[in-house]
Structures are given as C-alpha cells and as structure tokens.
Enzyme design. Sequence first.
Site, PDB file in Angstrom:
ATOM      1  N   ASP A 159       0.841  -1.198   0.000  1.00 57.93           N
ATOM      2  CA  ASP A 159       0.000   0.000   0.000  1.00 57.93           C
ATOM      3  C   ASP A 159       0.876   1.249   0.000  1.00 57.93           C
ATOM      4  OD1 ASP A 159      -2.163  -1.681   0.224  1.00 57.93           O
ATOM      5  OD2 ASP A 159      -2.298  -1.487   2.409  1.00 57.93           O
TER       6      ASP A 159
HETATM    7  N1  URA Z   1      -1.229  -5.989   3.800  1.00 59.65           N
HETATM    8  C1  URA Z   1      -1.712  -4.722   3.867  1.00 59.65           C
HETATM    9  O1  URA Z   1      -2.735  -4.476   4.481  1.00 59.65           O
HETATM   10  N2  URA Z   1      -1.028  -3.760   3.233  1.00 59.65           N
HETATM   11  C2  URA Z   1       0.127  -3.970   2.560  1.00 59.65           C
HETATM   12  O2  URA Z   1       0.713  -3.031   2.023  1.00 59.65           O
HETATM   13  C3  URA Z   1       0.615  -5.277   2.514  1.00 59.65           C
HETATM   14  C4  URA Z   1      -0.090  -6.278   3.148  1.00 59.65           C
END
Ligand code: URA
Length: 251
Positions: A114
């Site tokens: 993310d």
């Molecule tokens: N899980 C999440 O919630 N975000 C990420 O960036 C990676 C795994």
Amino acid sequence: MKKEAENRIRLDKLLADLGLGTRSQIKEMARKGRIQVNGVPEKRADAKVDPETDQVAVDGALVAVARFQYYMLNKPQGVVSATEDNVHDTVISLIRRKAGGPVRKDLFPVGRLDIDTEGLLLITNDGELAHNLLSPRHHVDKRYFAKVEGRLPADAPERFARGITLLDGTKTMAAELEILTEASDDGAETVLTIREGKFHQVKRMFEALGCRVVFLKRLSMGSLVLDESLEAGEYRPLSEEEVEELKRWRQ
Ligand code: URA
C-alpha cells in the site's frame, strides 16, 4: 561450480575486451565513479561481474545489458507500487531517479505494498520468477512488522493461527502472529507472517480483531530478507545467492 560463478569476469577485463580502454584507464574511470553496475556506481575495477546478468554502463551509456535484473527496494511511504501513475511517484520512477546510470525499461514491482506501507519490494523484469512468487498455489511467506492501535484480544495468536474471518466474510489462511510488546489499550507492536496476498490483507486481519494498523513494514518475502542497511527509499541489486535462493524457494 555454478554456471553463474563461471561466467563472472573482472570489470576491467570486460570493458577492455569491449575496447573501452586499457586496464589502467578503466581503473581510473572506475575510481572517478564513471562506471555503473546495475545502476550503482562501482569504483573497484577488479569487481567481478556477469556479462549475462549484470548491466554495465560507462558515463550513463550501457555497454553490457543483462537480460534479467533484480533489485531489493526499501519502499518508502508515499510511493505507489506501480510502473506508472498520474498522481504519485512510483517505485520504478524512484529507482530511475536514483540510479547512477540507465536502468531497463521493463522493470516492475513483484506484488504491491500500500502507499503507506514501507519495506521490502522486489523489482525485476523476470516474469517467471514474479509469477512463481505471486502464485496463490505457492503460498510464499511474507513477514510484516505491524504497529496496531486498539487492544489485541489475549487469544489473537491462536485466532491468527486458525485463520481469520475478515469483516466481509472471507476466510484467510493460517498466519503466525508474534507480539513484541505487551498488548495494552495503547496498542501493540507485532510481527505477522502471512502466506497469501489478499488486498490490504494485514490491515483487514487486524481490523477483524478490532485493531487498526498504524504502521506497516514488510520484512521478508520467501527467502528474501530486507537489508536493514537500506534506508527507506534506497535500493540495491540482489546478490547472485539471493536470486538463486528465491528461484529455488518453495514452502
Ligand atoms: N497488507 C496490507 O494491508 N497492506 C500492505 O501493504 C501489505 C499487506
């Protein structure tokens, strides 16, 4: 002996063979920082390179192009895991900007973190390796450091171990939760290992237990472990051993 090891030759020999100067001229070019290997300046003319897999540039111009490239990026927050984006900086534009020389045009991130997640992201142009690492059939381990707000239930590790039912009813596979700090109303610091790659999976797993992830950093993916000497936003090429281990990696 491994094939890759046999292919390795000294940088000054490679460049001299390509007609770019005598060995002593090449040593001087390296000392001045004019030579890049895989986008990173190489000041040692006697460094070993593999002409089949390493990308060598002089003064920013490629002289030997590797077929496959592999980089480990410590992704910073604020950058998207994509090759192009109209609004945000991408992990690929970050690598291009920081590289001392040209980088291949076909690089892409293996999977996504993310925008507000930091940590290990593999960048490559090896589609087969990426496919193997991302395939839902292969259950590649991904370890995350997660700081959460809210009180973790006392049985959180057991519930993660059984698999979590997310708020939308989806069930996750078993995951391993290690609590680093005493869980309190102030939240907790944890390390979570998951074996799938559902959308926002870590955040949604904690959310299902009433907690909110306030900081998330990926520490490893399969056999590949984030090099802690890389500051957020820095990257380095993988070593041959790291590439070979990843290719062999099976749960
Ligand atoms: N899980 C999440 O919630 N975000 C990420 O960036 C990676 C795994």
